[in-house]
Scaffold this motif. Structure first.
Motif, PDB file in Angstrom:
ATOM      1  N   PRO A  18     -42.674   8.480 -49.496  1.00  0.00           N
ATOM      2  CA  PRO A  18     -43.975   8.529 -50.157  1.00  0.00           C
ATOM      3  C   PRO A  18     -43.869   8.251 -51.656  1.00  0.00           C
ATOM      4  N   ARG A  19     -44.872   7.587 -52.176  1.00  0.00           N
ATOM      5  CA  ARG A  19     -44.946   7.348 -53.613  1.00  0.00           C
ATOM      6  C   ARG A  19     -45.385   8.641 -54.293  1.00  0.00           C
ATOM      7  N   ILE A  20     -44.773   8.944 -55.429  1.00  0.00           N
ATOM      8  CA  ILE A  20     -45.136  10.151 -56.179  1.00  0.00           C
ATOM      9  C   ILE A  20     -45.623   9.724 -57.554  1.00  0.00           C
ATOM     10  N   GLU A  21     -46.855  10.054 -57.871  1.00  0.00           N
ATOM     11  CA  GLU A  21     -47.469   9.665 -59.136  1.00  0.00           C
ATOM     12  C   GLU A  21     -47.671  10.899 -60.013  1.00  0.00           C
ATOM     13  N   TRP A  22     -47.209  10.816 -61.242  1.00  0.00           N
ATOM     14  CA  TRP A  22     -47.342  11.932 -62.192  1.00  0.00           C
ATOM     15  C   TRP A  22     -48.212  11.499 -63.358  1.00  0.00           C
ATOM     16  N   GLN A  23     -49.203  12.322 -63.687  1.00  0.00           N
ATOM     17  CA  GLN A  23     -50.073  12.061 -64.827  1.00  0.00           C
ATOM     18  C   GLN A  23     -49.900  13.164 -65.868  1.00  0.00           C
ATOM     19  N   LYS A  24     -49.907  12.791 -67.128  1.00  0.00           N
ATOM     20  CA  LYS A  24     -49.778  13.773 -68.203  1.00  0.00           C
ATOM     21  C   LYS A  24     -50.984  14.701 -68.172  1.00  0.00           C
ATOM     22  N   PRO A  25     -50.757  16.032 -68.111  1.00  0.00           N
ATOM     23  CA  PRO A  25     -51.883  16.973 -68.008  1.00  0.00           C
ATOM     24  C   PRO A  25     -52.802  16.911 -69.230  1.00  0.00           C
ATOM     25  N   LEU A  26     -54.065  17.199 -68.999  1.00  0.00           N
ATOM     26  CA  LEU A  26     -55.020  17.274 -70.090  1.00  0.00           C
ATOM     27  C   LEU A  26     -54.705  18.476 -70.977  1.00  0.00           C
ATOM     28  N   SER A  27     -55.207  18.436 -72.189  1.00  0.00           N
ATOM     29  CA  SER A  27     -55.011  19.551 -73.115  1.00  0.00           C
ATOM     30  C   SER A  27     -55.554  20.842 -72.505  1.00  0.00           C
ATOM     31  N   GLY A  28     -54.772  21.906 -72.603  1.00  0.00           N
ATOM     32  CA  GLY A  28     -55.190  23.192 -72.055  1.00  0.00           C
ATOM     33  C   GLY A  28     -54.854  23.384 -70.594  1.00  0.00           C
ATOM     34  N   THR A  29     -54.147  22.400 -70.005  1.00  0.00           N
ATOM     35  CA  THR A  29     -53.724  22.524 -68.615  1.00  0.00           C
ATOM     36  C   THR A  29     -52.211  22.349 -68.516  1.00  0.00           C
ATOM     37  N   TRP A  30     -51.671  22.639 -67.341  1.00  0.00           N
ATOM     38  CA  TRP A  30     -50.228  22.685 -67.140  1.00  0.00           C
ATOM     39  C   TRP A  30     -49.925  22.130 -65.757  1.00  0.00           C
ATOM     40  N   GLN A  31     -49.043  21.148 -65.678  1.00  0.00           N
ATOM     41  CA  GLN A  31     -48.577  20.621 -64.387  1.00  0.00           C
ATOM     42  C   GLN A  31     -47.153  21.137 -64.172  1.00  0.00           C
ATOM     43  N   PRO A  32     -46.974  22.121 -63.281  1.00  0.00           N
ATOM     44  CA  PRO A  32     -45.662  22.772 -63.138  1.00  0.00           C
ATOM     45  C   PRO A  32     -44.569  21.868 -62.561  1.00  0.00           C
ATOM     46  N   LEU A  33     -44.938  20.817 -61.827  1.00  0.00           N
ATOM     47  CA  LEU A  33     -43.953  20.002 -61.128  1.00  0.00           C
ATOM     48  C   LEU A  33     -43.724  18.668 -61.814  1.00  0.00           C
ATOM     49  N   LYS A  34     -42.490  18.187 -61.704  1.00  0.00           N
ATOM     50  CA  LYS A  34     -42.133  16.834 -62.082  1.00  0.00           C
ATOM     51  C   LYS A  34     -41.851  16.036 -60.800  1.00  0.00           C
ATOM     52  N   VAL A  35     -41.743  14.740 -60.963  1.00  0.00           N
ATOM     53  CA  VAL A  35     -41.481  13.891 -59.796  1.00  0.00           C
ATOM     54  C   VAL A  35     -40.186  14.305 -59.097  1.00  0.00           C
ATOM     55  N   ARG A  36     -39.155  14.605 -59.877  1.00  0.00           N
ATOM     56  CA  ARG A  36     -37.862  14.959 -59.268  1.00  0.00           C
ATOM     57  C   ARG A  36     -37.957  16.268 -58.481  1.00  0.00           C
ATOM     58  N   ASP A  37     -38.812  17.206 -58.921  1.00  0.00           N
ATOM     59  CA  ASP A  37     -38.988  18.458 -58.176  1.00  0.00           C
ATOM     60  C   ASP A  37     -39.544  18.181 -56.787  1.00  0.00           C
ATOM     61  N   VAL A  38     -40.520  17.289 -56.731  1.00  0.00           N
ATOM     62  CA  VAL A  38     -41.142  16.962 -55.441  1.00  0.00           C
ATOM     63  C   VAL A  38     -40.153  16.235 -54.543  1.00  0.00           C
ATOM     64  N   ARG A  39     -39.429  15.266 -55.092  1.00  0.00           N
ATOM     65  CA  ARG A  39     -38.464  14.515 -54.277  1.00  0.00           C
ATOM     66  C   ARG A  39     -37.368  15.435 -53.737  1.00  0.00           C
ATOM     67  N   THR A  40     -36.866  16.332 -54.569  1.00  0.00           N
ATOM     68  CA  THR A  40     -35.824  17.260 -54.126  1.00  0.00           C
ATOM     69  C   THR A  40     -36.342  18.164 -53.016  1.00  0.00           C
ATOM     70  N   PHE A  41     -37.579  18.628 -53.158  1.00  0.00           N
ATOM     71  CA  PHE A  41     -38.181  19.510 -52.160  1.00  0.00           C
ATOM     72  C   PHE A  41     -38.346  18.780 -50.827  1.00  0.00           C
ATOM     73  N   LEU A  42     -38.859  17.561 -50.875  1.00  0.00           N
ATOM     74  CA  LEU A  42     -39.032  16.783 -49.647  1.00  0.00           C
ATOM     75  C   LEU A  42     -37.693  16.501 -48.968  1.00  0.00           C
ATOM     76  N   LYS A  43     -36.677  16.205 -49.773  1.00  0.00           N
ATOM     77  CA  LYS A  43     -35.357  15.942 -49.213  1.00  0.00           C
ATOM     78  C   LYS A  43     -34.814  17.180 -48.502  1.00  0.00           C
ATOM     79  N   SER A  44     -35.040  18.348 -49.091  1.00  0.00           N
ATOM     80  CA  SER A  44     -34.561  19.588 -48.475  1.00  0.00           C
ATOM     81  C   SER A  44     -35.279  19.885 -47.160  1.00  0.00           C
TER      82      SER A  44
END
Length: 215
Positions: free
Chosen positions: A47-73
């Motif tokens: 699957p393609r994983i797309e990451w967008q820079k969060p808007l001001s005042g928000t937080w995106q806890p995951l990075k692309v590598r976190d998702v790929r590692t999780f899927l691999k596991s």
């Protein structure tokens, strides 16, 4: 391994289709039967994983590598048929509170950014939500007089929560949906869909721990 494409187990079929997404059924049948032992790597259908820079005042806890590692596991069945995971820049809300993610049929998961830490929630958390937050290290303070809840996260704790409680849940929706074919409508009542998806979170936690060991 099964000697028929029609009777292959899900994990075998998923790995085969992820590794060779464009191969023809006859070619796969020949390879399985031993009539054709040639092998050439095909373009990956992960699957393609797309990451967008969060808007001001928000937080995106995951990075692309976190998702790929999780899927691999989790192994091939978790990613089988999944087209894209979008890490969205904006937060989402409903009448019930924060919307962490949603599954869009037939193969898209959207993970929304969350409000900046700490969360000042104008309601009392449900017991199940509080238990899920605290399971991943959140500090929850409840003001019953004001009917407010404050939730404080560590970066690692929130990442684990989104992986195991949010992403795993949405993967559960996808796995249930995709096993029934590439449908654009729910294969069962949504309450049953939610119940089945909810079961995937503890399974994902157990699977990853078995693969990676205690963390």
């Amino acid at each position: 391994m099964s000697r028929s494409l029609h009777t292959q187990k899900l994990d075998v079929r998923a790995e085969r289709r992820l590794d060779r997404p464009y191969s023809k059924r006859q070619a796969e049948a020949d390879r399985l039967s031993g009539r054709d032992v040639r092998y050439s790597a095909a373009t990956s259908c992960r699957p393609r994983i797309e990451w967008q820079k969060p808007l001001s005042g928000t937080w995106q806890p995951l990075k692309v590598r976190d998702v790929r590692t999780f899927l691999k596991s989790l192994g091939p069945p978790a990613a089988y048929g999944l087209r894209v995971i979008r890490l969205k820049r904006e937060s989402a809300f409903s009448a019930e509170g924060i919307v962490f993610a949603e599954y869009v049929m037939p193969g898209e998961i959207r993970l929304y950014s969350v409000p900046a830490n700490p969360w000042e929630l104008p309601f009392i958390l449900a017991c199940a939500d509080r238990a899920a937050f605290e399971r991943h290290g959140a500090r929850v303070e409840v003001d019953f007089a004001q009917e407010q809840t404050t939730v404080r996260w560590s970066a690692d704790g929130l990442k684990q929560f989104v992986l195991y409680e949010v992403l795993a849940h949405e993967l559960g929706h996808h796995m249930l949906q995709y096993r029934k074919g590439k449908r654009t409508e729910a294969v069962c009542r949504w309450s049953d869909h939610e119940r089945r998806a909810h079961l995937h979170s503890p399974r994902a936690f157990k699977t990853v721990r078995m693969v990676d060991g205690p963390q």
